[in-house]
Structures are given as C-alpha cells and as structure tokens.
Design a protein around this motif. Sequence first.
Motif, PDB file in Angstrom:
ATOM      1  N   THR A   1      19.989  -8.931   0.036  1.00 16.44           N
ATOM      2  CA  THR A   1      21.014  -8.983   1.087  1.00 16.44           C
ATOM      3  C   THR A   1      20.442  -8.409   2.372  1.00 16.44           C
ATOM      4  O   THR A   1      19.985  -7.261   2.418  1.00 16.44           O
ATOM      5  N   GLY A   2      20.437  -9.246   3.416  1.00 14.17           N
ATOM      6  CA  GLY A   2      19.912  -8.826   4.701  1.00 14.17           C
ATOM      7  C   GLY A   2      20.926  -9.011   5.807  1.00 14.17           C
ATOM      8  O   GLY A   2      21.967  -9.653   5.623  1.00 14.17           O
ATOM      9  N   THR A   3      20.603  -8.460   6.968  1.00 16.72           N
ATOM     10  CA  THR A   3      21.483  -8.556   8.135  1.00 16.72           C
ATOM     11  C   THR A   3      20.967  -9.568   9.144  1.00 16.72           C
ATOM     12  O   THR A   3      21.576  -9.763  10.200  1.00 16.72           O
ATOM     13  N   GLY A   4      19.844 -10.208   8.837  1.00 19.12           N
ATOM     14  CA  GLY A   4      19.239 -11.115   9.790  1.00 19.12           C
ATOM     15  C   GLY A   4      18.173 -10.461  10.642  1.00 19.12           C
ATOM     16  O   GLY A   4      17.486 -11.123  11.417  1.00 19.12           O
ATOM     17  N   ARG A   5      17.988  -9.159  10.450  1.00 22.08           N
ATOM     18  CA  ARG A   5      16.962  -8.414  11.173  1.00 22.08           C
ATOM     19  C   ARG A   5      16.456  -7.282  10.282  1.00 22.08           C
ATOM     20  O   ARG A   5      17.212  -6.733   9.476  1.00 22.08           O
ATOM     21  N   LEU A   6      15.199  -6.904  10.453  1.00 20.09           N
ATOM     22  CA  LEU A   6      14.659  -5.734   9.774  1.00 20.09           C
ATOM     23  C   LEU A   6      14.854  -4.517  10.664  1.00 20.09           C
ATOM     24  O   LEU A   6      14.842  -4.616  11.892  1.00 20.09           O
ATOM     25  N   ALA A   7      15.039  -3.364  10.036  1.00 21.29           N
ATOM     26  CA  ALA A   7      15.181  -2.102  10.761  1.00 21.29           C
ATOM     27  C   ALA A   7      13.885  -1.306  10.649  1.00 21.29           C
ATOM     28  O   ALA A   7      13.129  -1.455   9.684  1.00 21.29           O
ATOM     29  N   ALA A   8      13.639  -0.453  11.639  1.00 22.05           N
ATOM     30  CA  ALA A   8      12.419   0.357  11.620  1.00 22.05           C
ATOM     31  C   ALA A   8      12.434   1.280  10.402  1.00 22.05           C
ATOM     32  O   ALA A   8      13.426   1.976  10.159  1.00 22.05           O
ATOM     33  N   PRO A   9      11.373   1.311   9.614  1.00 22.35           N
ATOM     34  CA  PRO A   9      11.330   2.174   8.432  1.00 22.35           C
ATOM     35  C   PRO A   9      11.110   3.628   8.826  1.00 22.35           C
ATOM     36  O   PRO A   9      10.525   3.916   9.880  1.00 22.35           O
ATOM     37  N   PRO A  10      11.543   4.553   7.973  1.00 23.47           N
ATOM     38  CA  PRO A  10      11.380   5.974   8.306  1.00 23.47           C
ATOM     39  C   PRO A  10       9.960   6.491   8.113  1.00 23.47           C
ATOM     40  O   PRO A  10       9.647   7.608   8.541  1.00 23.47           O
ATOM     41  N   ALA A  11       9.102   5.698   7.450  1.00 22.33           N
ATOM     42  CA  ALA A  11       7.739   6.138   7.160  1.00 22.33           C
ATOM     43  C   ALA A  11       6.838   4.900   7.132  1.00 22.33           C
ATOM     44  O   ALA A  11       7.318   3.762   7.098  1.00 22.33           O
ATOM     45  N   PRO A  12       5.508   5.087   7.155  1.00 22.19           N
ATOM     46  CA  PRO A  12       4.610   3.933   7.047  1.00 22.19           C
ATOM     47  C   PRO A  12       4.886   3.129   5.775  1.00 22.19           C
ATOM     48  O   PRO A  12       5.291   3.678   4.741  1.00 22.19           O
ATOM     49  N   LEU A  13       4.675   1.827   5.874  1.00 27.33           N
ATOM     50  CA  LEU A  13       4.827   0.953   4.718  1.00 27.33           C
ATOM     51  C   LEU A  13       3.529   0.970   3.933  1.00 27.33           C
ATOM     52  O   LEU A  13       2.468   0.619   4.452  1.00 27.33           O
ATOM     53  N   PHE A  14       3.595   1.386   2.657  1.00 26.38           N
ATOM     54  CA  PHE A  14       2.408   1.429   1.810  1.00 26.38           C
ATOM     55  C   PHE A  14       2.456   0.251   0.852  1.00 26.38           C
ATOM     56  O   PHE A  14       3.399   0.112   0.071  1.00 26.38           O
ATOM     57  N   LEU A  15       1.422  -0.606   0.889  1.00 28.00           N
ATOM     58  CA  LEU A  15       1.453  -1.850   0.137  1.00 28.00           C
ATOM     59  C   LEU A  15       0.293  -1.995  -0.839  1.00 28.00           C
ATOM     60  O   LEU A  15      -0.030  -3.105  -1.270  1.00 28.00           O
ATOM     61  N   GLY A  16      -0.301  -0.867  -1.224  1.00 30.26           N
ATOM     62  CA  GLY A  16      -1.348  -0.907  -2.227  1.00 30.26           C
ATOM     63  C   GLY A  16      -2.447  -1.876  -1.824  1.00 30.26           C
ATOM     64  O   GLY A  16      -2.945  -1.852  -0.707  1.00 30.26           O
ATOM     65  N   ASN A  17      -2.828  -2.758  -2.770  1.00 30.56           N
ATOM     66  CA  ASN A  17      -3.829  -3.787  -2.481  1.00 30.56           C
ATOM     67  C   ASN A  17      -3.191  -5.165  -2.513  1.00 30.56           C
ATOM     68  O   ASN A  17      -3.814  -6.142  -2.922  1.00 30.56           O
ATOM     69  N   ALA A  18      -1.931  -5.238  -2.089  1.00 27.01           N
ATOM     70  CA  ALA A  18      -1.197  -6.511  -2.068  1.00 27.01           C
ATOM     71  C   ALA A  18      -1.469  -7.226  -0.754  1.00 27.01           C
ATOM     72  O   ALA A  18      -0.867  -6.924   0.281  1.00 27.01           O
ATOM     73  N   GLY A  19      -2.377  -8.178  -0.792  1.00 30.46           N
ATOM     74  CA  GLY A  19      -2.768  -8.880   0.430  1.00 30.46           C
ATOM     75  C   GLY A  19      -1.637  -9.680   1.043  1.00 30.46           C
ATOM     76  O   GLY A  19      -1.447  -9.669   2.260  1.00 30.46           O
ATOM     77  N   THR A  20      -0.872 -10.394   0.207  1.00 34.47           N
ATOM     78  CA  THR A  20       0.223 -11.194   0.760  1.00 34.47           C
ATOM     79  C   THR A  20       1.233 -10.297   1.464  1.00 34.47           C
ATOM     80  O   THR A  20       1.627 -10.567   2.606  1.00 34.47           O
ATOM     81  N   ALA A  21       1.650  -9.240   0.805  1.00 37.46           N
ATOM     82  CA  ALA A  21       2.656  -8.356   1.402  1.00 37.46           C
ATOM     83  C   ALA A  21       2.137  -7.726   2.687  1.00 37.46           C
ATOM     84  O   ALA A  21       2.858  -7.639   3.695  1.00 37.46           O
ATOM     85  N   THR A  22       0.888  -7.298   2.685  1.00 30.66           N
ATOM     86  CA  THR A  22       0.326  -6.634   3.868  1.00 30.66           C
ATOM     87  C   THR A  22       0.252  -7.586   5.052  1.00 30.66           C
ATOM     88  O   THR A  22       0.694  -7.252   6.167  1.00 30.66           O
ATOM     89  N   ARG A  23      -0.289  -8.784   4.839  1.00 30.35           N
ATOM     90  CA  ARG A  23      -0.418  -9.731   5.952  1.00 30.35           C
ATOM     91  C   ARG A  23       0.949 -10.215   6.424  1.00 30.35           C
ATOM     92  O   ARG A  23       1.224 -10.273   7.628  1.00 30.35           O
ATOM     93  N   PHE A  24       1.826 -10.570   5.476  1.00 31.86           N
ATOM     94  CA  PHE A  24       3.136 -11.107   5.862  1.00 31.86           C
ATOM     95  C   PHE A  24       3.946 -10.075   6.638  1.00 31.86           C
ATOM     96  O   PHE A  24       4.578 -10.393   7.648  1.00 31.86           O
ATOM     97  N   LEU A  25       3.938  -8.828   6.176  1.00 30.99           N
ATOM     98  CA  LEU A  25       4.763  -7.811   6.837  1.00 30.99           C
ATOM     99  C   LEU A  25       4.162  -7.370   8.170  1.00 30.99           C
ATOM    100  O   LEU A  25       4.898  -6.967   9.074  1.00 30.99           O
ATOM    101  N   THR A  26       2.854  -7.466   8.317  1.00 31.79           N
ATOM    102  CA  THR A  26       2.247  -7.124   9.608  1.00 31.79           C
ATOM    103  C   THR A  26       2.843  -7.979  10.726  1.00 31.79           C
ATOM    104  O   THR A  26       3.099  -7.492  11.830  1.00 31.79           O
TER     105      THR A  26
END
Length: 422
Positions: A81-106
């Motif tokens: 469930t989303g609002t149509g926008r992402l909100a600023a996270p309270p801390a850095p996003l840690f994505l392990g060694n997940a290449g898809t997640a890291t590139r997509f979220l960047t």
Amino acid sequence: MSNALPPAYTIVPPGRPLAGRVAPPGSKSITNRVLLLAALAEGTSHLTGALKSKDTVLMARALGQMGVTVEEPDATSFRVTGTGRLAAPPAPLFLGNAGTATRFLTAAVATIEGTVIVDGDEDMRLRPIKPLVDALNALGIAADAPSGCPPVTIRGNGRFGKGRVEVDASLSSQYVSALLMAAPFGDGPVEIALAGKDIGARGYVDLTLAAMRAFGASVAETGDGAWLVQPTGYRATDFHIEPDASAATYLWGIEALTGGHIDLGIAADAFTQPDAASRALIAQFPDMPAVIDGSQMQDAVPTMAVVAAFNDRPVRFVGIANLRVKETDRIRAVANELNRIRPGLAREEGDDLVVVADPGLSGQTLPARIRTYHDHRIAMSFALAGLRIGGITILDPACTGKTYPDYWDMLAGLGVDLVPAE
C-alpha cells in the motif's frame, strides 16, 4: 531439512535419473520490479507468486523505511500500500548485495524531497553504479558516488526532471530499468536512450516495460535503444509473478546430467525472462554448441558452464564480460572452481570462458571443496557437478538464500544425499 545450514555440504552422486515435480520460486527480477512499482502507486496492490528471499526482503524493508506498507499474507504474496510517493527514510537504505534493489532505488529515491543514502555490503561497494549516477546528474538530480560504486547520496527535490538523457548500459541493463521506472514522475516526458548500442541482457528491459505498463505507465520505444516515458505516475494493481527462469536453469541442468525429467509446471517457452533461452542449449547436452553467446542470458552461464564440463567437446562462452561485475567475478570464479575439480578443465581468454570439457569425469571421485565467493549462483551451479562426481563439497551453502532459499531442500526432495561437512 533444518533452516540452519551447515558450513558445507558434500553431495553424493545419485547414480540414477532424477525425476519429480519442482515448482521454482518466483522470479527475483520481476518481484523486485513490481514491489517498487506497487510502492510508487497510490492504493493497494496484491502481488502473488512472489519470491521471498534475501534480495526481495531487503527491497521490501527499504520500501517500508520510506512510508510504504508491505504486508505478507502468505509465503508467496505481498500486499503493498502506497501513497503515490516515497517519503524520505530516517536512515540510509542498506541493501546488502542486492544489485536490482540498489540500482532501482538509486533512481527511485530521486523523486523524494530530501537526502537519501543508498548503500550495501562490502561486495555491493565494489559493483559499479557510476553510469546511473551520471544519468541522474544529467537530468538535474544531485547524485554522488565518489568511488563509482555505492554508497550513493541522492539529494532529491521531489521531481525527476524531463527531456532526453543518455545512459551507458554496457555494464548493466539495470541502469536503464532504474531510470525507466522512475521516469513517470518527471516534470514532463522523459526520453531514456542508450549511449551506444551495447547493453547487458536487453531482455530485462522488456521485463521492466511490461511491468510498468501493467501498473499504468505510458512508455513507447522511439528508436533502437530509446524510450519515451510520459509523466503518468502509477496506479495500484494486482500482479502475478511468474517462476524464476534463472532458478529453472538448475533444474534443466539436473535433467541433462542425470538423464531424468523434472516437471516445473511451466514450459520453457512460457517464460518471459531471458535466461529461459538457455533451456534449448542445455537440452543439447552432451553435444552442446562449441560457442555459446551468453550476453542475453548471463545468470544462466555458470549453470551451462558446469554442465559443459561433461560435454563431448569444449565450449567457449562469449559475450559475458559483464559477469565480472556481478556478485563476484563469475568468469574467474567458474574457471577457478572447475580447475579445482580437475586442473586444466577451464581457462579465461580475455573475457571469454573456455570449458575444456571431459566426459570421462563422470563416475570419478575427485574431492574438491568449492569456494562460493558469497555468490548464490556459484553454489547452485557447482552443486550440479556433484551429481556426476564424488567428493564435491560446496562451502557456504546458505548463500543460496539470496534467490533460492529452498535450493538444498529441493535437491534432497529429488533424492540427492547431502552430507553436512565442516
């Protein structure tokens, strides 16, 4: 089998054809795409057939940090469930060694008003992201990665720019997919074009486009290697995720090496993922082609290389330079570990991998402790060697949790004896 895996497994060759029905897990590539698109949509989306693994859990957790509600009704579903926008996270996003997640979220966090740091583990910090950062800067988005790899700092202003941007996708098609998925939040239409003709695994861009359209995006190809995305945002939808074709390659390898038959519940030609093209090549064993172009089925190359070790003739894998910047340098890792089984079994020639092949390996006992380099695909592919050779021990079997948490259970279910080892 227990959820707590031993430090190593020694595989006992079954000495018979393996047969049965195995349902591969959901596609990692599609799961992480539609998790992001559902998070960017307003409303609730139901995602079924999903993969629950380390990579997708990291993506879901990061989305939760940005105000998205991600629920798990069952083992293969997400309710987002989303609002149509992402909100600023309270801390850095840690994505392990997940290449898809890291590139997509960047790219996706560039739509946030505020500063976001996208980071990963020590292996992810060696994986290039500069071409994506350069493209974001060209769109007027302040993004910085001093090492050319994560961590990346993005200072967003809530918009994704407009106009034409070129991206060098020779290292990874994920840079293109990342830009495409964020582009519906542009100030106007955004045209994304390849800088040059080289692109790693173009078929994954097609997966991205299909998923975007399912969530209401308007995107059209404007030329060879260029796409125009309208500023539509996304709408919530229900989406069923197909099984993972990369995971299916191990099952096709089992069939080839044991002469068995595995019912996957889906035909090879029903997959939309590019790795499914490897099925026709693996099925030719022990007469696999002398040259295989792996450029459009990169994650299938380790599987095909291990199968090729038992082929009737050598196999040269070409078009695979991008394998050097995956979870590990997979060209070097595959060559190293094949040579650990029998010296001279493989060699690197530039960015080609030559598997010399030796059908006489079958039935021998050749004790070898296979290093997996924290790479799930090295562990899963080299387990196949243990179906024909005695003494193959896979170190760090738990690394398969990145994309196929039940891999060892699957092998045991087919009747393969796995002996815990130190």
